[in-house]
Design a protein around this motif. Structure first.
Motif, PDB file in Angstrom:
ATOM      1  N   ILE A 229       0.771  -1.500  -0.210  1.00 26.36           N
ATOM      2  CA  ILE A 229      -0.182   0.025   0.171  1.00 26.36           C
ATOM      3  C   ILE A 229       0.348   1.561   0.170  1.00 26.36           C
ATOM      4  O   ILE A 229       0.521   2.257  -0.208  1.00 26.36           O
ATOM      5  CB  ILE A 229      -0.883  -0.248   0.804  1.00 26.36           C
ATOM      6  CG1 ILE A 229      -2.044  -0.890   1.226  1.00 26.36           C
ATOM      7  CG2 ILE A 229      -1.566   1.510   1.532  1.00 26.36           C
ATOM      8  CD1 ILE A 229      -2.592  -1.429   2.074  1.00 26.36           C
ATOM      9  N   LEU A 232       2.150   1.343  -3.360  1.00 24.60           N
ATOM     10  CA  LEU A 232       1.252   1.869  -4.708  1.00 24.60           C
ATOM     11  C   LEU A 232       0.954   3.658  -3.956  1.00 24.60           C
ATOM     12  O   LEU A 232       0.654   5.131  -5.367  1.00 24.60           O
ATOM     13  CB  LEU A 232       0.006   1.365  -4.379  1.00 24.60           C
ATOM     14  CG  LEU A 232       0.196  -0.231  -4.968  1.00 24.60           C
ATOM     15  CD1 LEU A 232      -1.055  -1.135  -4.885  1.00 24.60           C
ATOM     16  CD2 LEU A 232       0.760  -0.102  -6.377  1.00 24.60           C
ATOM     17  N   PHE A 233       0.061   3.902  -2.852  1.00 21.03           N
ATOM     18  CA  PHE A 233      -0.094   5.338  -2.384  1.00 21.03           C
ATOM     19  C   PHE A 233       0.493   6.183  -1.798  1.00 21.03           C
ATOM     20  O   PHE A 233       0.341   7.304  -1.091  1.00 21.03           O
ATOM     21  CB  PHE A 233      -2.148   4.847  -2.144  1.00 21.03           C
ATOM     22  CG  PHE A 233      -2.957   4.193  -2.753  1.00 21.03           C
ATOM     23  CD1 PHE A 233      -3.385   4.240  -3.581  1.00 21.03           C
ATOM     24  CD2 PHE A 233      -2.841   2.685  -1.881  1.00 21.03           C
ATOM     25  CE1 PHE A 233      -3.445   3.789  -3.851  1.00 21.03           C
ATOM     26  CE2 PHE A 233      -3.455   1.400  -2.916  1.00 21.03           C
ATOM     27  CZ  PHE A 233      -4.537   2.523  -4.132  1.00 21.03           C
ATOM     28  N   GLY A 234       1.663   5.709  -1.676  1.00 31.19           N
ATOM     29  CA  GLY A 234       2.714   6.458  -0.908  1.00 31.19           C
ATOM     30  C   GLY A 234       2.129   6.917   0.781  1.00 31.19           C
ATOM     31  O   GLY A 234       2.052   8.130   1.283  1.00 31.19           O
ATOM     32  N   VAL A 235       1.231   5.874   1.469  1.00 27.48           N
ATOM     33  CA  VAL A 235       0.677   6.343   2.638  1.00 27.48           C
ATOM     34  C   VAL A 235       1.713   6.646   3.890  1.00 27.48           C
ATOM     35  O   VAL A 235       1.291   7.278   4.737  1.00 27.48           O
ATOM     36  CB  VAL A 235      -0.391   5.537   2.653  1.00 27.48           C
ATOM     37  CG1 VAL A 235      -0.352   5.293   4.474  1.00 27.48           C
ATOM     38  CG2 VAL A 235      -1.178   4.687   2.010  1.00 27.48           C
ATOM     39  N   GLY A 236       3.059   6.160   3.958  1.00 23.69           N
ATOM     40  CA  GLY A 236       3.516   6.586   5.119  1.00 23.69           C
ATOM     41  C   GLY A 236       4.299   5.986   6.054  1.00 23.69           C
ATOM     42  O   GLY A 236       4.048   6.284   6.401  1.00 23.69           O
ATOM     43  N   LEU A 237       3.361   4.790   6.112  1.00 20.14           N
ATOM     44  CA  LEU A 237       3.199   4.345   7.409  1.00 20.14           C
ATOM     45  C   LEU A 237       4.815   3.295   8.068  1.00 20.14           C
ATOM     46  O   LEU A 237       4.657   2.991   9.162  1.00 20.14           O
ATOM     47  CB  LEU A 237       2.045   3.366   7.787  1.00 20.14           C
ATOM     48  CG  LEU A 237       0.628   3.001   7.388  1.00 20.14           C
ATOM     49  CD1 LEU A 237       0.085   2.251   7.370  1.00 20.14           C
ATOM     50  CD2 LEU A 237       0.763   4.371   8.578  1.00 20.14           C
ATOM     51  N   LEU A 242       8.288  10.196   6.137  1.00 23.27           N
ATOM     52  CA  LEU A 242       6.756  10.763   6.494  1.00 23.27           C
ATOM     53  C   LEU A 242       6.829  10.616   7.968  1.00 23.27           C
ATOM     54  O   LEU A 242       5.359  10.381   8.212  1.00 23.27           O
ATOM     55  CB  LEU A 242       6.342  10.136   6.091  1.00 23.27           C
ATOM     56  CG  LEU A 242       6.383  10.055   4.189  1.00 23.27           C
ATOM     57  CD1 LEU A 242       5.436   9.661   3.230  1.00 23.27           C
ATOM     58  CD2 LEU A 242       5.954  11.754   3.896  1.00 23.27           C
TER      59      LEU A 242
ATOM     60  N   TYR B  28       2.415   4.169  17.398  1.00 25.18           N
ATOM     61  CA  TYR B  28       2.833   5.435  16.554  1.00 25.18           C
ATOM     62  C   TYR B  28       1.965   6.806  17.444  1.00 25.18           C
ATOM     63  O   TYR B  28       2.519   7.309  17.412  1.00 25.18           O
ATOM     64  CB  TYR B  28       2.158   5.587  15.313  1.00 25.18           C
ATOM     65  CG  TYR B  28       3.131   4.546  13.970  1.00 25.18           C
ATOM     66  CD1 TYR B  28       4.582   4.445  14.231  1.00 25.18           C
ATOM     67  CD2 TYR B  28       2.489   4.039  13.344  1.00 25.18           C
ATOM     68  CE1 TYR B  28       5.483   4.285  13.619  1.00 25.18           C
ATOM     69  CE2 TYR B  28       3.375   3.798  11.783  1.00 25.18           C
ATOM     70  CZ  TYR B  28       5.281   3.959  12.207  1.00 25.18           C
ATOM     71  OH  TYR B  28       5.618   3.531  11.558  1.00 25.18           O
ATOM     72  N   PRO B 109      -3.236  10.948   1.652  1.00 25.80           N
ATOM     73  CA  PRO B 109      -1.537  10.544   0.638  1.00 25.80           C
ATOM     74  C   PRO B 109      -0.732  11.346   0.095  1.00 25.80           C
ATOM     75  O   PRO B 109      -1.111  11.410  -1.170  1.00 25.80           O
ATOM     76  CB  PRO B 109      -1.403   8.903   0.379  1.00 25.80           C
ATOM     77  CG  PRO B 109      -2.764   8.658   1.154  1.00 25.80           C
ATOM     78  CD  PRO B 109      -4.217   9.438   0.863  1.00 25.80           C
ATOM     79  N   LYS B 110       0.302  12.048   0.402  1.00 19.07           N
ATOM     80  CA  LYS B 110       1.680  12.394  -0.533  1.00 19.07           C
ATOM     81  C   LYS B 110       0.572  13.474  -0.637  1.00 19.07           C
ATOM     82  O   LYS B 110       1.425  14.243  -1.934  1.00 19.07           O
ATOM     83  CB  LYS B 110       1.204  11.324  -1.777  1.00 19.07           C
ATOM     84  CG  LYS B 110       2.925  11.014  -2.207  1.00 19.07           C
ATOM     85  CD  LYS B 110       3.120   9.729  -3.275  1.00 19.07           C
ATOM     86  CE  LYS B 110       3.665   9.156  -3.339  1.00 19.07           C
ATOM     87  NZ  LYS B 110       3.461   8.104  -4.599  1.00 19.07           N
ATOM     88  N   GLN B 119       4.760  15.149  11.108  1.00 16.17           N
ATOM     89  CA  GLN B 119       4.980  13.630  11.023  1.00 16.17           C
ATOM     90  C   GLN B 119       3.707  12.380  11.447  1.00 16.17           C
ATOM     91  O   GLN B 119       3.292  11.859  11.004  1.00 16.17           O
ATOM     92  CB  GLN B 119       6.047  13.088  11.365  1.00 16.17           C
ATOM     93  CG  GLN B 119       7.886  13.463  11.344  1.00 16.17           C
ATOM     94  CD  GLN B 119       8.806  13.097  10.603  1.00 16.17           C
ATOM     95  OE1 GLN B 119       9.137  12.233  11.648  1.00 16.17           O
ATOM     96  NE2 GLN B 119       9.321  12.787   9.722  1.00 16.17           N
ATOM     97  N   LEU B 123       1.139  10.155   9.764  1.00 21.45           N
ATOM     98  CA  LEU B 123       0.597   9.002   9.899  1.00 21.45           C
ATOM     99  C   LEU B 123      -0.864   9.025  10.538  1.00 21.45           C
ATOM    100  O   LEU B 123      -1.391   7.255  10.469  1.00 21.45           O
ATOM    101  CB  LEU B 123       1.690   8.561  11.709  1.00 21.45           C
ATOM    102  CG  LEU B 123       3.416   8.626  11.376  1.00 21.45           C
ATOM    103  CD1 LEU B 123       4.253   8.165  12.151  1.00 21.45           C
ATOM    104  CD2 LEU B 123       3.054   6.812  10.468  1.00 21.45           C
TER     105      LEU B 123
END
Lengths: 556, 191
Positions: A229, A232-237, A242, B28, B109-110, B119, B123
């Motif tokens: 994920i 694909l989407f750059g969620v950054g978890l 990020l 997180y 996202p992004k 950050q 998250l």
């Protein structure tokens, strides 16, 4: 166990006419034996591919610098070797092939609890395997992350990680369904009279394994899905840029993948507990201890994942706690090894090929286990981490454990599965070659690692050259052993002598049905009156029968 | 019955799948407590609470549908399943408006807007999209399964004598509901 009489002409499951013909009769079958054989074909194919890649890597390491490939190819090959061997061979390995084929027979059942789900598992396995192979040809080339997909590299590499992750996800699903099926089968389909402590030890080990499959796999599934994920989407978890934490990824990955090590080894231990009593003609020593130690290994196995991360940045407290738990796994493992040797002690040992495999296993697996303690101890681990020592350790455990026993099981049950006998002397030559090559190859790695050779490196310093040459020669010896073994088995399959119902004198239920077994295994569901491996009771019964015969003669 | 044990074991794996995400959320949140707190302020509690009510009601109707079938009332059972599917679709529509509202505000996202934030907030919204998204996929799968059940009951493949398929579908639907009950406080109430 229960005596069983074959009535007249039986039809074995190969000749049974189903609703489908030709190849469809196989790929649409719900018969657990056919599914087991289909797994066998797929798994050995993947094993041969993985082994070939391994030999190519060894060839590359024969000399310093470039020998037969460039560094990027080398990175891809060690990734593929790991992925194929781990996800497509050793994890499904023994449960998928021998579990499917023999668990229902050993329990006195006609099939597994969910036959159609079983077929679905096979299809998922094949789909996952095909996806894994497909990912080689996608843009970016074969993936180069190593089989652990560690972030952040797996997020940044140009190779198509998402496809491979999808493949692993599907394979995980297959594994979960197999586990679910086995647990239900063991709970619901044991023959009348078969209490928990009358179950064969192989079934016990599959039971423990199935729970790990069920509980651990979803976690790695979601963790890998998150990497996909993220790509694909750059969620950054997990992306540190990020705010994500790569160490958290490692935790999540190993929470599954450490227990997965026990998915690999527990079934192998179960097979060993079958083979040893049969060839020693003795009741297994400490049946309950062996059975419960499987569960204990599975249980403790959940709390040790952190030992993969001693050098990645954890608090000192968690390091020594994980170290302590890691040591604890040695206890139930040792219980098994001591019980096996105790069973062999004063047994009337019949040294056939399967037992030779098992003896080789006990030898290499003990080395693998003891070096595991070296790596589980903090101080020595800091010195040895990410060196060839680690590579040697896990090849001793995973290959020397699961790999050896996979082939031991194949030799042990070959007469039952195919109804044919193989040439025992050739098989013994194969075992010896494999073991010799194995030790030349991987024991050398211990020395290389101890001297500081890092793992996954494409090139090395001149002082390691001699040992690398020796190890590479070992890989040739081992491969020739495998070639001898496969040719021998194939010849037996083509034109071997017919095997009787019970060529080794085994005591578990599968030896009471014809070879190969008929479609639904039993004409009548057997009633179980005593535990497995009851050689003692058998002897007594024989003596009583003889006494009775004598007295009958005297009366005449 | 074997089928029921199998279903419970499967549900266990589903719980663990979400459990992995809850674990990540917990880690997180622990690391970015204040950012998570701030990000949660922007969530629309009303619509979240409303969706909770919808899902809970749908769980009720699916349970009633099973009882109806057990008592031999085929039509009522199908009607109640229809209600369940209706609520499920409604839930998704609400979710659609909620997501598109966020996306219009530039939070996805992004997005440049999100990348400018701290950050922890990145998250939080990453987890929000992933966890509600995967839950949404489960809702869609549930709609498909329940639709099959409607057709099975109509064609007498699921009957008052043999309703374990319907029962297992109901169990699955309760799981979807329960997971939402955990997601709701994590994203809407904890602030």
């Amino acid at each position: 166990m229960a005596d069983h009489v074959i009535h007249g002409n039986y039809v074995d499951f190969y000749d049974e006419k189903g609703p489908h013909k030709g190849i469809l009769a196989w790929i649409l079958t719900t018969d657990h034996k056919r599914i087991g054989l289909m797994y066998l074909i797929a798994l050995t194919t993947f094993f041969c591919i993985g082994a070939t890649i391994g030999v190519l890597m060894r060839l590359e390491m024969l000399t310093q610098g470039r020998t037969i490939m460039g560094p990027q190819t080398y990175n891809s090959l060690f990734t593929l070797h790991g992925l194929i061997m781990i996800f497509l061979f050793v994890i499904p390995g023994i449960p998928a092939v021998f579990g499917n084929f023999f668990l229902p027979i050993m329990l006195g059942a006609k099939d597994v609890a969910f036959p159609r789900l079983n077929l679905l598992s096979w299809w998922l396995y094949i789909t996952g395997g095909v996806f894994a192979v497909l990912s080689l040809f996608l843009a970016g080339g074969p993936i180069d992350t190593g089989w652990t997909f560690y972030v952040p590299y797996s997020l940044r590499t140009g190779t198509d990680v998402s496809w491979m992750i999808l493949a692993a996800f599907i394979l995980g699903f297959s594994s979960i369904l197999t586990g679910l099926n086995f647990i239900t089968t063991i709970h619901r389909l044991r023959a009348p009279g078969m209490g928990w402590f009358r179950m064969p030890l192989f079934a016990w080990s599959l039971y423990a394994t199935a729970w790990i499959q069920l509980i651990a796999t979803p976690i790695v599934g979601i963790t890998l899905a998150l990497v996909a994920i993220e790509r694909l989407f750059g969620v950054g978890l997990f992306d540190p840029a990020l705010g994500g934490d790569p160490i958290l990824y490692q935790h999540m990955f190993w929470i599954y993948s450490h227990p997965a090590v026990y998915i690999m080894i527990l079934p192998a231990m179960g097979v060993v507990s079958e083979i040893i009593p049969t060839f020693a003609h003795r009741t297994i020593f400490g049946y309950k201890a062996v059975a419960i130690s499987s569960l204990a290994i599975a249980f403790v196995g959940y709390f040790v994942w952190g030992h993969h991360m001693f050098s990645s940045g954890m608090s000192d407290t968690s390091r020594w706690i994980f170290s302590l738990f890691t040591f604890l796994v040695a206890i139930p493992s040792a219980v098994k090894v001591f019980n096996w040797t105790a069973t062999l002690y004063k047994g009337s040992i019949d040294l056939q090929a399967p037992l030779l495999f098992v003896l080789a296993f006990i030898f290499v697996f003990s080395i693998g286990g003891l070096t595991g303690l070296v790596l589980g101890a903090l101080a020595t681990d800091i010195h040895l981490t990410d060196t060839y020592f680690v590579v040697a350790h896990f090849h001793f455990v995973v290959f020397g454990g699961t790999g050896f026993i996979f082939f031991a099981a194949l030799h042990y049950w070959f007469p039952k599965m195919f109804g044919k006998l193989y040439n025992d002397n050739v098989a013994k030559v194969a075992v010896s070659l494999i073991t010799l090559g194995f030790l030349m190859l991987y024991f050398t790695f211990f020395i290389l690692g101890y001297e500081g050779m890092p793992r996954r490196y494409y090139d090395y310093l001149p002082q390691y050259h001699g040992l690398h040459v020796f190890a590479t020669v070992g890989s040739w010896v081992m491969i020739s052993g495998f070639i001898v073994m496969f040719i021998n088995l194939f010849k037996a399959f083509k034109s071997g002598k017919r095997a009787g119902m019970n060529p080794w004198g085994g005591m578990t239920l599968e030896w009471t049905v014809p070879s190969p077994p008929p479609l639904e295994n039993f004409e009548e569901i057997p009633v179980i009156t005593h535990g497995p491996y009851d050689y003692h009771a058998q002897e007594e019964a024989k003596e009583k029968q003889e006494e009775f015969n004598h007295s009958a003669e005297d009366e005449k | 019955m074997g089928a029921k044990i199998g279903m419970w074991l499967f549900l266990l794996t589903e719980l663990l799948l979400f459990g992995g995400m809850f674990l990540i959320y917990g880690a997180y949140r622990y690391m970015n407590n204040e950012d998570f707190h701030a990000a949660g302020q922007g969530m629309n509690t009303i619509i979240g609470a409303f969706n909770t009510v919808i899902l809970l009601t749908s769980s009720l109707t699916v349970a009633m549908s099973i009882t109806a079938l057990q008592k031999g009332n085929k039509r009522l059972s199908i009607t109640l399943l229809g209600f369940t599917i209706f609520f499920a679709v409604w839930f998704l529509i609400n979710k659609y408006f909620e997501w598109s509202h966020e996306i219009r505000n530039g939070i996805y996202p992004k997005s440049p807007e999100l990348l400018n934030r701290s950050q922890g907030e990145i998250l939080f919204f990453g987890l929000y999209y992933v966890m509600t998204g995967i839950h949404g996929i489960h809702v869609i799968i549930g709609i498909v399964i329940l639709s099959f059940m409607v057709s099975f009951i109509a064609r007498d493949k699921v009957t008052p004598a043999d309703y374990s398929k319907l029962e297992n579908s109901g169990l699955y639907w309760h799981l979807v509901d329960i997971i939402w009950i955990f997601l709701f406080p994590l994203f809407y109430l904890l602030r």
